[in-house]
Design a protein around this motif. Structure first.
Motif, PDB file in Angstrom:
ATOM      1  N   PRO A 126       0.825  -1.221   0.000  1.00  0.00           N
ATOM      2  CA  PRO A 126       0.000   0.000   0.000  1.00  0.00           C
ATOM      3  C   PRO A 126       0.855   1.266   0.000  1.00  0.00           C
ATOM      4  N   GLU A 127       2.040   1.178   0.606  1.00  0.00           N
ATOM      5  CA  GLU A 127       2.928   2.336   0.672  1.00  0.00           C
ATOM      6  C   GLU A 127       3.515   2.689  -0.700  1.00  0.00           C
ATOM      7  N   SER A 128       3.529   1.729  -1.619  1.00  0.00           N
ATOM      8  CA  SER A 128       4.092   1.998  -2.954  1.00  0.00           C
ATOM      9  C   SER A 128       3.213   2.939  -3.765  1.00  0.00           C
ATOM     10  N   SER A 144      11.439   0.975  -6.296  1.00  0.00           N
ATOM     11  CA  SER A 144      12.752   1.540  -5.995  1.00  0.00           C
ATOM     12  C   SER A 144      12.763   2.093  -4.570  1.00  0.00           C
ATOM     13  N   LEU A 145      13.710   1.631  -3.778  1.00  0.00           N
ATOM     14  CA  LEU A 145      13.809   2.051  -2.381  1.00  0.00           C
ATOM     15  C   LEU A 145      14.328   3.481  -2.269  1.00  0.00           C
ATOM     16  N   TYR A 146      15.292   3.798  -3.112  1.00  0.00           N
ATOM     17  CA  TYR A 146      15.845   5.155  -3.140  1.00  0.00           C
ATOM     18  C   TYR A 146      16.555   5.371  -4.470  1.00  0.00           C
ATOM     19  N   SER A 147      16.869   6.625  -4.737  1.00  0.00           N
ATOM     20  CA  SER A 147      17.626   6.969  -5.938  1.00  0.00           C
ATOM     21  C   SER A 147      19.055   7.307  -5.542  1.00  0.00           C
ATOM     22  N   PHE A 286       7.500  -1.036   5.618  1.00  0.00           N
ATOM     23  CA  PHE A 286       8.201  -0.068   6.452  1.00  0.00           C
ATOM     24  C   PHE A 286       9.148   0.792   5.623  1.00  0.00           C
ATOM     25  N   GLU A 287       9.930   0.167   4.770  1.00  0.00           N
ATOM     26  CA  GLU A 287      10.917   0.898   3.985  1.00  0.00           C
ATOM     27  C   GLU A 287      10.278   1.897   3.021  1.00  0.00           C
ATOM     28  N   LEU A 288       9.071   1.599   2.561  1.00  0.00           N
ATOM     29  CA  LEU A 288       8.388   2.496   1.626  1.00  0.00           C
ATOM     30  C   LEU A 288       7.483   3.504   2.324  1.00  0.00           C
ATOM     31  N   SER A 289       7.315   3.346   3.630  1.00  0.00           N
ATOM     32  CA  SER A 289       6.481   4.282   4.389  1.00  0.00           C
ATOM     33  C   SER A 289       7.231   5.596   4.595  1.00  0.00           C
TER      34      SER A 289
END
Length: 346
Positions: A126-128, A144-147, A286-289
Motif C-alpha cells: 500500500p505504501e508503494s 525503488s527504495l531510493y535513488s 516499512f521501507e516504503l512508508s
C-alpha cells in the motif's frame, strides 16, 4: 435560485455521498489494520528476516535499527555484497532448491535481470502508491527504495572552483589527462549515456574519454577514497550518496551534476520463495512508508517518495535527472563488452 425543496434534496444527496465516502474510508482503514495485524501475527511466529542487499553497511544498519525499534520480535540477518554477487548467489541457491533470501535490495540493471529470471515475487505494498510511476514495476514485482545519481566528484583542494567541469566535454581538456579516476564497473551509467547521447556520438565521446589515461579502479568507493587522498583530481560517474557521506566527515570532496545526470534506481523486492513472507512484507511496507523513507534520507540517499525530502539540502536542490532505463539489461553483455573494450582494453 433553488427552491427550498430542491435545496433540501441537494443537501440530502450530498449527505448520502459524504456518509458513503466516510463508510468506504473507514472500511478501507479497518481492512488495512486487519491486514497489518495478520502480518505481525505471522511475523512473530517466523521470528526472522533475511535481507540480501548491496546497500552500504552504515546505511542498512541504520534502517534495520529503525525497523527493529518497531518490530523487536524480528531478528534480522543481513547478507551484504555487490549486486552481481547477490545475483550469482540467489541464482545458484535457487538452482539447488535452496531459498534463503526473504527480501532483495539491489541495483537497477541487476534487479531487472533478477525479475526476468523469476527471482522476485509480486507484492504491491500500500505504501508503494506514494511512489511515482517510473520508480516501480507496473506489475508490482519491485519498487525503488531510493535513488542515487551519478555525478562528477572532485578534490576541493586540487580543483579550483573555476575549473570544476560544467559539461562532460570539459573532462576531455588536456589538463585532466592522467588525473581522472573511474570505477571499472560503471556499466549502467555507460549504457544509459549511450542511449541519451545516441550510439554514434556516445561511442565517439567515450573513446576520447578513454584517451585521457583514466585511472580505472575496482569499485566506486575506492575511487572516491583515492580522490580524497589526492591520487586523482576528479572521479567520473560517482555515486552522490557516498560523496555526501565523505563530505559529512569533512573530507576535501564535493560534486557537480553535469547534464545528463543518470538517476539510478534501487529495486526492493520480495524473493520468489521467501522463508519468512510475513516479515518480508512488513520490511517492504516499512521501507516504503514515510517513516522508513525518512530513515533512508538520514543516510544521504534520495527517498523514492516525493513527500519525504532528501538530506542534506544539496540533494534536495532541483536537478535535471534521467531515470536509468532498466530494460538495457536485455543487452547487458553487449554493453559490458563495449565498456570493457573501450576502458579496460579487453
Amino acid at each position: 435560485m433553488f427552491s427550498k425543496g430542491k435545496l433540501s434534496l441537494c443537501i440530502f444527496i450530498m449527505a448520502v455521498f459524504l456518509i458513503a465516502g466516510l463508510k468506504s474510508f473507514l472500511w478501507a482503514a479497518s481492512a488495512e489494520e486487519e491486514r497489518v495485524a495478520k502480518l505481525i501475527e505471522g511475523a512473530k511466529k517466523e521470528g526472522q528476516l533475511n535481507i540480501f542487499t548491496n546497500t552500504a553497511a552504515t546505511a542498512i544498519n541504520h534502517m534495520v535499527k529503525r525497523f527493529q525499534d518497531k518490530y523487536s520480535f524480528i531478528k534480522v540477518e543481513l547478507y551484504r555484497s555487490g549486486a552481481p554477487r547477490i545475483l550469482s548467489r540467489v541464482l545458484s541457491e535457487t538452482a539447488a532448491g535452496v531459498h534463503n533470501a526473504d527480501v532483495i535490495g539491489t541495483e537497477g540493471l541487476t534487479g531487472y535481470l533478477m525479475m526476468k529470471k523469476g527471482l522476485f515475487s509480486k507484492y504491491i505494498s500500500p505504501e508503494s502508491m506514494a511512489v511515482p510511476k517510473g520508480f516501480k514495476d507496473p506489475e508490482g514485482y519491485w519498487t525503488s527504495l531510493y535513488s542515487n545519481y551519478k555525478v562528477i566528484a572532485y578534490n576541493t583542494r586540487l580543483v579550483a572552483p573555476k575549473d570544476v567541469p560544467k559539461t562532460w566535454e570539459d573532462l576531455l581538456q588536456s589538463k585532466w589527462k592522467g588525473k581522472l579516476l573511474f570505477a571499472n564497473n560503471n556499466y549502467e551509467w555507460f549504457g544509459n549515456m549511450l542511449k541519451i547521447m545516441g550510439e554514434e556520438k556516445g561511442m565517439a565521446y567515450m573513446k576520447k574519454l578513454a584517451m585521457q589515461n583514466l585511472l580505472t579502479r575496482s569499485g566506486g568507493t575506492l575511487t572516491l577514497t583515492l580522490i580524497i587522498a589526492g591520487e586523482g583530481h576528479i572521479s567520473i560517474a560517482s555515486n552522490v550518496d557516498k560523496i555526501e557521506e565523505f563530505k559529512a566527515e569533512r573530507a576535501p570532496i564535493d560534486w557537480v551534476g553535469v547534464d545528463p545526470v543518470i538517476d539510478r534506481l534501487h529495486p526492493l523486492a520480495i524473493a520468489s520463495k521467501p522463508p519468512h513472507p510475513n516479515a518480508a512484507r512488513l520490511w517492504v511496507d516499512f521501507e516504503l512508508s514515510q517513516e522508513g523513507q525518512k530513515a533512508i534520507a538520514n543516510t544521504a540517499r534520495i527517498p523514492s517518495r516525493p513527500d519525504v525530502k532528501a538530506i542534506p539540502s544539496k540533494l534536495a536542490e532541483p536537478i535535471k535527472l534521467y531515470a536509468a532505463d532498466l530494460s538495457l539489461a536485455d543487452n547487458y553483455s553487449e554493453i559490458q563488452k563495449k565498456f570493457d573494450g573501450i576502458f579496460l582494453g579487453r
